[in-house]
Motif scaffolding. Structure first.
Motif, PDB file in Angstrom:
ATOM      1  N   TYR A   1     -12.144 -92.632  21.305  1.00 26.89           N
ATOM      2  CA  TYR A   1     -11.236 -93.109  20.262  1.00 26.89           C
ATOM      3  C   TYR A   1     -10.120 -93.991  20.834  1.00 26.89           C
ATOM      4  O   TYR A   1      -9.261 -94.445  20.105  1.00 26.89           O
ATOM      5  CB  TYR A   1     -10.605 -91.914  19.513  1.00 26.89           C
TER       6      TYR A   1
ATOM      7  N   ASP B   1     -15.694 -90.593  12.899  1.00 30.34           N
ATOM      8  CA  ASP B   1     -14.610 -90.177  11.987  1.00 30.34           C
ATOM      9  C   ASP B   1     -14.164 -88.755  12.350  1.00 30.34           C
ATOM     10  O   ASP B   1     -13.194 -88.230  11.804  1.00 30.34           O
ATOM     11  CB  ASP B   1     -14.992 -90.317  10.507  1.00 30.34           C
TER      12      ASP B   1
ATOM     13  N   ASP C   1     -17.850 -95.471  12.907  1.00 24.84           N
ATOM     14  CA  ASP C   1     -18.271 -94.557  11.848  1.00 24.84           C
ATOM     15  C   ASP C   1     -17.575 -94.960  10.549  1.00 24.84           C
ATOM     16  O   ASP C   1     -16.339 -95.030  10.504  1.00 24.84           O
ATOM     17  CB  ASP C   1     -17.781 -93.155  12.246  1.00 24.84           C
TER      18      ASP C   1
ATOM     19  N   VAL D   1     -25.758 -86.748  21.494  1.00 25.99           N
ATOM     20  CA  VAL D   1     -24.359 -87.138  21.333  1.00 25.99           C
ATOM     21  C   VAL D   1     -23.499 -85.884  21.286  1.00 25.99           C
ATOM     22  O   VAL D   1     -23.936 -84.831  20.798  1.00 25.99           O
ATOM     23  CB  VAL D   1     -24.130 -87.990  20.046  1.00 25.99           C
TER      24      VAL D   1
ATOM     25  N   VAL E   1     -19.037 -84.812  20.889  1.00 28.14           N
ATOM     26  CA  VAL E   1     -17.646 -85.254  20.759  1.00 28.14           C
ATOM     27  C   VAL E   1     -17.013 -85.061  22.144  1.00 28.14           C
ATOM     28  O   VAL E   1     -17.137 -83.990  22.742  1.00 28.14           O
ATOM     29  CB  VAL E   1     -16.927 -84.422  19.670  1.00 28.14           C
TER      30      VAL E   1
HETATM   31  O1  KIV Z   1     -17.827 -88.366  13.761  1.00 31.41           O
HETATM   32  C1  KIV Z   1     -18.541 -88.049  14.717  1.00 31.41           C
HETATM   33  O2  KIV Z   1     -18.076 -87.842  15.845  1.00 31.41           O
HETATM   34  C2  KIV Z   1     -19.973 -87.918  14.485  1.00 31.41           C
HETATM   35  C3  KIV Z   1     -20.806 -87.358  15.595  1.00 31.41           C
HETATM   36  C4  KIV Z   1     -20.550 -85.917  15.767  1.00 31.41           C
HETATM   37  C5  KIV Z   1     -22.238 -87.669  15.422  1.00 31.41           C
HETATM   38  O3  KIV Z   1     -20.436 -88.233  13.438  1.00 31.41           O
END
Ligand code: KIV
Length: 279
Positions: free
Chosen positions: A24, A44, A83, A213, A215
């Motif tokens: 981010y 998001d 996203d 994936v 976070v």
């Molecule tokens: O917002 C996000 O981080 C996601 C991932 C968990 C795929 O959509």
């Protein structure tokens, strides 16, 4: 070489696993890029891990755009995917196109991700035909958390499982370049992965997806408790608290800063200053 939608397709064909993580900000994006990640998602999820909301629903287009710009500045090779937040693409496909275009034009992303299967296929087709690479996202779709009744595993009964297969196929036909499968049983994720032509990226969907994936804050261990599908590769939360507590203690005790952390002044200037002070 920069990761492109073509690179990802080749990886699926060669059965080479695809790696994706969220970021981010500039610094984290640079670290992930230099470590060799294929895809960086400006999720998001920033609503929960950066802004402190309980869900992703309050996240706005401007929030994700702001963070996408920062991430894009730190990346050379990875493909950056932004996203699309809740209600920036569901109401109308022209609005979805205008919003998606902002992530590419202003944000510096190379693609966008949207949640939903069959219901979103027409919008995906509309965006893809107009030059926007789209990643799909099915299974646990956090923007629908209120409808799903919580952050729960999806596709456990036969109807849900069949629907998820239909969703994945509809997205594939509509032209997505990849599909995130979130929190679904691994045999179902395996079946979907075999049925679609594009790479699947799993999170809580087991080892048979084409890629994975997480976070980034989960992977780095910023939180005490994490869902079953997370593996903590470090304990940054504990380490950050320890470091900050030590800083507080040393400042209070006068142990920081030392002369080593301070800038000297030449005697000449000091004497001159003191002369002025005394006159
Ligand atoms: O917002 C996000 O981080 C996601 C991932 C968990 C795929 O959509």
């Amino acid at each position: 070489m920069k990761t492109t939608v073509g690179t990802l397709k080749d990886k699926k064909q060669r059965k080479e696993k695809i790696t994706m993580l969220t970021a981010y900000d500039y610094l984290m994006a640079k670290i992930l890029d230099e470590a060799g990640i294929d895809l960086i998602l400006v999720g998001d999820s920033l609503g929960m891990v950066i802004l402190g909301y309980n869900t992703t629903i309050p996240v706005t287009l401007e929030d994700v755009l702001y963070h996408t710009k920062a991430v894009a500045r730190g990346v050379e090779k990875a493909m950056v995917v932004a996203d699309m937040p809740f209600l920036t693409y569901q109401a109308d496909k022209v609005e979805a196109l205008r919003n998606a275009a902002r992530f590419l034009q202003e944000g510096g992303a190379q693609g966008v991700k949207i949640e939903g299967g069959v219901l979103m296929a027409e919008t995906v087709d509309f965006l893809v035909r107009r030059g926007i690479p789209v990643m799909g996202h099915i299974g646990l779709t956090p923007q629908s958390v209120n409808q799903l009744g919580g952050f729960k595993v999806q596709g456990k009964d036969i109807e849900q499982a069949r629907q998820l297969i239909k969703d994945a196929q509809a997205l594939d036909e509509a032209g997505v370049f990849s599909i995130v499968l979130e929190c679904i049983p691994y045999p179902l994720a395996r079946m979907i992965t075999e049925k679609v032509s594009v790479p699947t990226i799993g999170i809580g969907a087991g080892p048979y997806c084409d890629g994975q994936v997480l976070v980034i804050q989960d992977l780095l261990g910023y939180f005490k408790t994490t869902p079953r599908f997370v593996k903590k590769y470090a304990e940054f939360g504990k380490e950050a608290k320890r470091a900050v507590a030590e800083y507080i203690k040393e400042v209070r005790e006068g142990k920081f800063p030392t002369m080593e952390n301070s800038y000297p002044l030449s005697n000449l200037v000091l004497e001159e200053l003191e002369k002025n002070e005394n006159s």
